[in-house]
Design a protein around this motif. Structure first.
Motif, PDB file in Angstrom:
ATOM      1  N   ALA A  76       0.834  -1.214   0.000  1.00 30.76           N
ATOM      2  CA  ALA A  76       0.000   0.000   0.000  1.00 30.76           C
ATOM      3  C   ALA A  76       0.864   1.258   0.000  1.00 30.76           C
ATOM      4  CB  ALA A  76      -0.936  -0.013   1.207  1.00 30.76           C
ATOM      5  N   SER A  77       2.039   1.172   0.623  1.00 28.94           N
ATOM      6  CA  SER A  77       2.899   2.359   0.793  1.00 28.94           C
ATOM      7  C   SER A  77       3.299   3.014  -0.524  1.00 28.94           C
ATOM      8  CB  SER A  77       4.173   2.012   1.550  1.00 28.94           C
ATOM      9  OG  SER A  77       3.957   0.958   2.420  1.00 28.94           O
ATOM     10  N   SER A  78       3.274   2.250  -1.602  1.00 33.09           N
ATOM     11  CA  SER A  78       3.634   2.822  -2.903  1.00 33.09           C
ATOM     12  C   SER A  78       2.602   3.850  -3.361  1.00 33.09           C
ATOM     13  CB  SER A  78       3.746   1.711  -3.943  1.00 33.09           C
ATOM     14  OG  SER A  78       2.453   1.174  -4.178  1.00 33.09           O
ATOM     15  N   ILE A  92      -0.689   4.220   4.156  1.00 34.42           N
ATOM     16  CA  ILE A  92      -0.050   3.131   4.894  1.00 34.42           C
ATOM     17  C   ILE A  92      -1.124   2.247   5.493  1.00 34.42           C
ATOM     18  CG2 ILE A  92       1.473   2.593   6.848  1.00 34.42           C
ATOM     19  CD1 ILE A  92       2.761   5.328   6.383  1.00 34.42           C
ATOM     20  N   GLN A  93      -1.008   0.937   5.256  1.00 34.50           N
ATOM     21  CA  GLN A  93      -1.962   0.016   5.884  1.00 34.50           C
ATOM     22  C   GLN A  93      -1.423  -0.412   7.235  1.00 34.50           C
ATOM     23  OE1 GLN A  93      -3.235  -3.601   3.783  1.00 34.50           O
ATOM     24  NE2 GLN A  93      -3.932  -4.420   5.759  1.00 34.50           N
ATOM     25  N   LEU A  94      -2.146  -0.070   8.287  1.00 33.41           N
ATOM     26  CA  LEU A  94      -1.666  -0.384   9.640  1.00 33.41           C
ATOM     27  C   LEU A  94      -2.217  -1.700  10.170  1.00 33.41           C
ATOM     28  CD1 LEU A  94      -1.767   3.099  11.407  1.00 33.41           C
ATOM     29  CD2 LEU A  94       0.173   1.934  10.353  1.00 33.41           C
ATOM     30  N   ALA A  95      -3.356  -2.154   9.647  1.00 31.19           N
ATOM     31  CA  ALA A  95      -3.927  -3.400  10.174  1.00 31.19           C
ATOM     32  C   ALA A  95      -4.966  -3.974   9.220  1.00 31.19           C
ATOM     33  CB  ALA A  95      -4.569  -3.155  11.541  1.00 31.19           C
ATOM     34  N   TRP A  96      -5.213  -5.286   9.410  1.00 35.55           N
ATOM     35  CA  TRP A  96      -6.304  -5.966   8.706  1.00 35.55           C
ATOM     36  C   TRP A  96      -7.524  -5.962   9.595  1.00 35.55           C
ATOM     37  CZ3 TRP A  96      -5.707  -7.166   3.737  1.00 35.55           C
ATOM     38  CH2 TRP A  96      -4.403  -7.376   3.238  1.00 35.55           C
TER      39      TRP A  96
END
Ligand code: TK8
Length: 336
Positions: free
Chosen positions: A137-139, A143-147
């Motif tokens: 996701a960072s691209s 930012i994905q922090l959790a599912w």
């Protein structure tokens, strides 16, 4: 433009109330406000778990304030993700399906009938493979922090009971804005239309579509039985929710604040998974009293699976052949 304006107004309103309501921030400056945009309403596990996130963050620091906006008040999933990219919104928790236009690898979840129970889901996502996907996701400036969890998707419609795959013929089904979902429903004989979630209830009410598919808590708590008569257990897709924060927001947090936010997203995510699963059970019980229910299983389920097999083959390359194979190996490992 209107959307941007209304968001600005919301942002102004919130920093004002945080000044009035709290002197703890004192002279050291204003609190940083983290707004969360949710598509679902305030009855859902998604909203309740976002309140849990708020509680966890605010008990650990005075420098952050969390505001939760439900029912697409700020934006639908796709627009909210774009706002995170621009830095005009801090947090959103969308389904993965609309995120695949940003990061194609999230499309593994859109291949039907592969993730079939929560044990497999947890084994695949709560480990190195889940971490590896989340890092992609960072691209995209988020930012994905959790599912978190949306859940297993099931079909509803206003026309007729769906007992066999032939019953789907020509049925107008709303799908999420996702190419693989469209292809899969076409392959099963239906007539799918992509639509933002925020438009869905009205579309069902006005009968511009016949049906839709979502997890039981959504079908129940968003009151779909008011506009849909038939419920068919298909379990065709597992939909994760992803906890996303804007890169711009993240860059503006201190090391300590990042730690607090990340841990709270993970802990509230565990809470969310439990709540989502309990609610799926209780919602189905309620729905059985409100709709005509049946389940696709046995030979009929095999017919559904066979119909979408070419779609799975076709989209392997869009997602990335190696990545799909890695995903399939993870599922196999979890089944042993
Ligand atoms: C909520 C959506 C929704 C999803 C959909 O923002 O669009 O059908 O299942 O719940 O993410």
């Amino acid at each position: 433009l209107l959307l941007m304006l209304s968001v600005l107004l919301v942002a102004c309103g919130s920093s004002e109330s945080s000044n009035n309501g709290n002197s703890a921030a004192g002279d050291s400056g204003e609190k940083k406000v983290l707004r969360i945009s949710l598509g679902l309403n305030d009855q859902t596990p998604l909203y309740q778990s976002s309140l849990k996130f708020k509680e966890l963050v605010e008990e650990k620091t005075d420098s952050l304030e969390v505001e939760v906006y439900h029912s697409g008040q700020i934006a639908d999933d796709r627009s909210a993700i774009e706002m995170l990219q621009f830095g005009t919104l801090e947090i959103t928790i969308p389904s993965t399906a609309p995120f695949t236009t940003f990061v194609p690898e999230y499309g593994i979840f859109d291949l039907p009938f592969l993730l079939t129970d929560t044990k497999i889901v947890d084994s695949v996502l709560q480990g190195p493979f889940g971490d590896k996907l989340a890092e992609k996701a960072s691209s995209q400036g988020v930012i994905q922090l959790a599912w978190w969890e949306n859940g297993f998707r099931n079909l509803t419609n206003s026309k007729k009971p769906i007992k066999t795959i032939d019953d789907l013929n020509g049925l107008k089904i709303r799908t999420m804005e996702n190419e693989i979902h469209l292809a899969a429903w076409s392959a099963m004989g239906a007539n799918p239309t992509p639509m933002a979630f925020t438009e869905l209830f009205t579309a069902m009410q006005q009968k511009t579509i016949d049906g839709q598919e979502n997890p039981y808590p959504t079908i129940h708590l968003e009151k779909y039985p008011e506009v849909q008569k038939y419920l068919t257990e298909t379990n065709h897709i597992y939909s994760p929710f992803i906890f996303l924060i804007s890169q711009k927001t993240w860059d503006g947090l201190t090391e300590e604040e990042r730690e607090i936010v990340k841990n709270a997203a993970i802990e509230a995510g565990e809470h969310n998974r439990n709540l989502s699963r309990e609610t799926a059970v209780s919602s189905l019980e309620e729905l059985k009293g409100l709709m005509e229910y049946n389940k696709i299983e046995g030979a009929e389920l095999e017919a559904f699976k066979a119909a979408v097999q070419p779609v799975i083959e076709k989209y392997k390359s869009t997602i990335g052949e190696d990545f799909v194979n890695e995903f399939l190996a993870e599922i196999e490992k979890a089944q042993q």
